[in-house]
Motif scaffolding. Structure first.
Motif, PDB file in Angstrom:
ATOM      1  N   UNK A 326       0.811  -1.203   0.000  1.00 39.12           N
ATOM      2  CA  UNK A 326       0.000   0.000   0.000  1.00 39.12           C
ATOM      3  C   UNK A 326       0.848   1.258   0.000  1.00 39.12           C
ATOM      4  N   UNK A 327       1.897   1.235   0.793  1.00 39.43           N
ATOM      5  CA  UNK A 327       2.810   2.387   0.872  1.00 39.43           C
ATOM      6  C   UNK A 327       3.497   2.622  -0.469  1.00 39.43           C
ATOM      7  N   UNK A 328       4.014   1.554  -1.072  1.00 44.15           N
ATOM      8  CA  UNK A 328       4.700   1.683  -2.364  1.00 44.15           C
ATOM      9  C   UNK A 328       3.751   2.143  -3.465  1.00 44.15           C
ATOM     10  N   UNK A 329       2.514   1.649  -3.436  1.00 43.70           N
ATOM     11  CA  UNK A 329       1.526   2.066  -4.443  1.00 43.70           C
ATOM     12  C   UNK A 329       1.249   3.564  -4.326  1.00 43.70           C
ATOM     13  N   UNK A 330       1.029   4.031  -3.096  1.00 46.61           N
ATOM     14  CA  UNK A 330       0.726   5.445  -2.908  1.00 46.61           C
ATOM     15  C   UNK A 330       1.917   6.324  -3.307  1.00 46.61           C
ATOM     16  N   UNK A 331       3.144   5.882  -2.956  1.00 45.28           N
ATOM     17  CA  UNK A 331       4.324   6.656  -3.297  1.00 45.28           C
ATOM     18  C   UNK A 331       4.488   6.745  -4.814  1.00 45.28           C
ATOM     19  N   UNK A 332       4.253   5.633  -5.523  1.00 47.86           N
ATOM     20  CA  UNK A 332       4.368   5.635  -6.975  1.00 47.86           C
ATOM     21  C   UNK A 332       3.315   6.528  -7.617  1.00 47.86           C
ATOM     22  N   UNK A 333       2.078   6.432  -7.124  1.00 47.93           N
ATOM     23  CA  UNK A 333       0.996   7.240  -7.685  1.00 47.93           C
ATOM     24  C   UNK A 333       1.220   8.729  -7.424  1.00 47.93           C
ATOM     25  N   UNK A 334       1.714   9.070  -6.229  1.00 46.69           N
ATOM     26  CA  UNK A 334       1.986  10.475  -5.928  1.00 46.69           C
ATOM     27  C   UNK A 334       3.101  11.009  -6.810  1.00 46.69           C
ATOM     28  N   UNK A 335       4.138  10.195  -7.032  1.00 46.68           N
ATOM     29  CA  UNK A 335       5.241  10.614  -7.894  1.00 46.68           C
ATOM     30  C   UNK A 335       4.754  10.844  -9.319  1.00 46.68           C
ATOM     31  N   UNK A 336       3.930   9.913  -9.838  1.00 45.27           N
ATOM     32  CA  UNK A 336       3.388  10.072 -11.192  1.00 45.27           C
ATOM     33  C   UNK A 336       2.506  11.316 -11.277  1.00 45.27           C
ATOM     34  N   UNK A 339       4.745  14.394 -11.317  1.00 41.54           N
ATOM     35  CA  UNK A 339       5.540  14.484 -12.540  1.00 41.54           C
ATOM     36  C   UNK A 339       4.744  15.061 -13.692  1.00 41.54           C
ATOM     37  N   UNK A 340       3.436  14.837 -13.705  1.00 46.47           N
ATOM     38  CA  UNK A 340       2.602  15.417 -14.771  1.00 46.47           C
ATOM     39  C   UNK A 340       2.617  16.940 -14.692  1.00 46.47           C
ATOM     40  N   UNK A 341       2.568  17.459 -13.485  1.00 50.35           N
ATOM     41  CA  UNK A 341       2.620  18.910 -13.320  1.00 50.35           C
ATOM     42  C   UNK A 341       3.999  19.439 -13.710  1.00 50.35           C
ATOM     43  N   UNK A 342       5.046  18.705 -13.311  1.00 50.39           N
ATOM     44  CA  UNK A 342       6.401  19.143 -13.626  1.00 50.39           C
ATOM     45  C   UNK A 342       6.637  19.156 -15.129  1.00 50.39           C
ATOM     46  N   UNK A 343       6.142  18.144 -15.821  1.00 48.19           N
ATOM     47  CA  UNK A 343       6.349  18.046 -17.265  1.00 48.19           C
ATOM     48  C   UNK A 343       5.657  19.179 -18.012  1.00 48.19           C
ATOM     49  N   UNK A 353      -3.762  18.810  -4.577  1.00 51.72           N
ATOM     50  CA  UNK A 353      -3.328  17.838  -3.574  1.00 51.72           C
ATOM     51  C   UNK A 353      -4.530  17.216  -2.874  1.00 51.72           C
ATOM     52  N   UNK A 354      -5.510  18.055  -2.548  1.00 53.31           N
ATOM     53  CA  UNK A 354      -6.711  17.555  -1.885  1.00 53.31           C
ATOM     54  C   UNK A 354      -7.443  16.559  -2.784  1.00 53.31           C
ATOM     55  N   UNK A 355      -7.510  16.867  -4.052  1.00 55.32           N
ATOM     56  CA  UNK A 355      -8.179  15.979  -5.000  1.00 55.32           C
ATOM     57  C   UNK A 355      -7.444  14.641  -5.107  1.00 55.32           C
ATOM     58  N   UNK A 356      -6.110  14.683  -5.090  1.00 59.46           N
ATOM     59  CA  UNK A 356      -5.323  13.443  -5.179  1.00 59.46           C
ATOM     60  C   UNK A 356      -5.660  12.512  -4.023  1.00 59.46           C
ATOM     61  N   UNK A 357      -5.681  13.042  -2.790  1.00 62.26           N
ATOM     62  CA  UNK A 357      -5.930  12.175  -1.638  1.00 62.26           C
ATOM     63  C   UNK A 357      -7.396  11.753  -1.552  1.00 62.26           C
ATOM     64  N   UNK A 358      -8.290  12.572  -2.071  1.00 59.09           N
ATOM     65  CA  UNK A 358      -9.697  12.138  -2.141  1.00 59.09           C
ATOM     66  C   UNK A 358      -9.835  10.959  -3.088  1.00 59.09           C
ATOM     67  N   UNK A 359      -9.101  10.999  -4.206  1.00 58.93           N
ATOM     68  CA  UNK A 359      -9.110   9.862  -5.134  1.00 58.93           C
ATOM     69  C   UNK A 359      -8.517   8.618  -4.489  1.00 58.93           C
TER      70      UNK A 359
END
Length: 376
Positions: A326-336, A339-343, A353-359
């Motif tokens: 669960x921890x690794x999944x959340x870390x990967x999803x947060x990084x992805x 990265x979309x915003x950075x790109x 950020x609020x929307x991400x954690x609601x999802x």
């Protein structure tokens, strides 16, 4: 209406990483929980001066990292970076209305501590604060390894060389206070700055700068030939003085890494350095770079002690695997997600950020509901 200034996530992440590295280098080498006073005059540590408790006009005083947190929270503090051979003053006679919360049993004063105008929030030969609200010139501050004052690059009286962060600097005042350092500077200092200073001052025929082809390793050897039978240890400083080479004795001097190892350590020179209070120059671990390296290593070891992994030790194997996945999944999803915003060079807003954690919560509920369907 003025357009609101924004920065991309890439800018934020890069700046945050630089600040973290700087903080790790300076702070991780010092103890943030315990007053350093019991250790005596600490070889090198992060220090602060409290303008609230010891304002200008009073006695200069410095406090350790832990006391800056525990005893001076909310006070007006001057960050002094690091200084050598200093003992924490917090709560001693200089603090009339404050008692140290971490180590109250202290001597009235620390007689071996050295103070400068830095302890009142001013720096350089210009005695200005940093940052200076009245100075619009962008200029880096460089610390002298002898007096440990910070000086503006433009006030050093010489050209600041490249890769200055890997070099040590001794200011002109300290060079003149200890004239034998000028002899070493001819052969050991970073080349280039001396020649440029000479051009600026016009130079004299009796202060020639050594030619470029003369290498450091060549000139530190005796200039005169010696017989193979002679094995007595010689004084490097005398040998350098015997070469008859000089340089313009003006401006600060920059020294390359490992220059300290080439200083003479004969008995006479050790006594000279001790009398001048410069014995630390024979100690390569005294450098700020060595201190910063220690701090980074400490930080890496602390990061290795992951609190999550410590908590996992108290769980059974199945629970451990579920939490880790669960921890690794959340870390990967947060990084992805970031990265979309950075790109795209976009700014991440609180709503994003609020929307991400609601999802994340929504997906978790769906997984739980799906699990119930298969329960018996």
């Amino acid at each position: 209406m003025c357009e609101e200034q924004t920065v991309s996530l890439v800018d934020v992440l890069e700046e945050d990483e630089e600040l973290e590295e700087e903080a790790s280098a300076v702070l991780a080498g010092s103890d943030s929980d315990h007053c350093s006073y019991p250790q005596g005059y600490v070889k090198r540590q992060a220090l602060y001066a409290c303008n609230t408790c010891t304002p200008k006009g009073g006695e200069a005083a410095g406090v350790c990292l832990a006391c800056s947190y525990k005893c001076h929270e909310g006070h007006d503090l001057f960050e002094l970076y690091t200084k050598r051979n200093f003992r924490c003053d917090c709560g001693n006679r200089k603090f009339t209305e404050l008692q140290c919360k971490l180590y109250p049993d202290k001597d009235e004063v620390n007689s071996l501590n050295k103070y400068s105008h830095n302890f009142f929030g001013v720096y350089c030969t210009c005695s200005r604060p940093y940052p200076d609200p009245d100075d619009q010139v962008e200029d880096e501050m460089i610390q002298c390894v002898v007096c440990e004052d910070w000086l503006h690059g433009r006030h050093l009286g010489c050209v600041v060389p490249d890769c200055v962060e890997l070099q040590e600097m001794i200011c002109e005042f300290c060079m003149n206070k200890h004239p034998f350092l000028w002899t070493y500077s001819v052969h050991l200092a970073v080349p280039g700055a001396a020649a440029q200073v000479k051009e600026e001052t016009g130079g004299n025929s009796n202060t020639d700068v050594p030619n470029k082809e003369e290498q450091v390793d060549d000139v530190i050897e005796p200039s005169s030939k010696r017989s193979r039978e002679e094995v007595k240890p010689s004084c490097k400083l005398k040998e350098l003085q015997g070469t008859g080479q000089n340089r313009v004795q003006s401006g600060a001097v920059f020294w390359p890494s490992a220059w300290r190892s080439k200083l003479c350590s004969c008995n006479t020179c050790q006594e000279r350095l001790s009398e001048a209070g410069l014995s630390f120059l024979l100690d390569e671990s005294d450098t700020v770079l060595a201190y910063e390296k220690k701090g980074k290593n400490n930080e890496q070891r602390q990061q290795g002690q992951d609190p999550l992994m410590s908590a996992l030790d108290n769980l059974n194997r199945v629970q451990q695997l579920e939490i880790i996945h669960g921890y690794n999944d959340m870390k990967t999803e947060l990084k992805d997600f970031l990265q979309r915003f950075a790109a795209e060079g976009k700014v991440v807003t609180p709503d994003d950020i609020r929307q991400f954690f609601e999802q994340q919560q929504s997906r978790k509920r769906r997984r739980v509901d799906a699990g119930r369907f298969y329960c018996t």
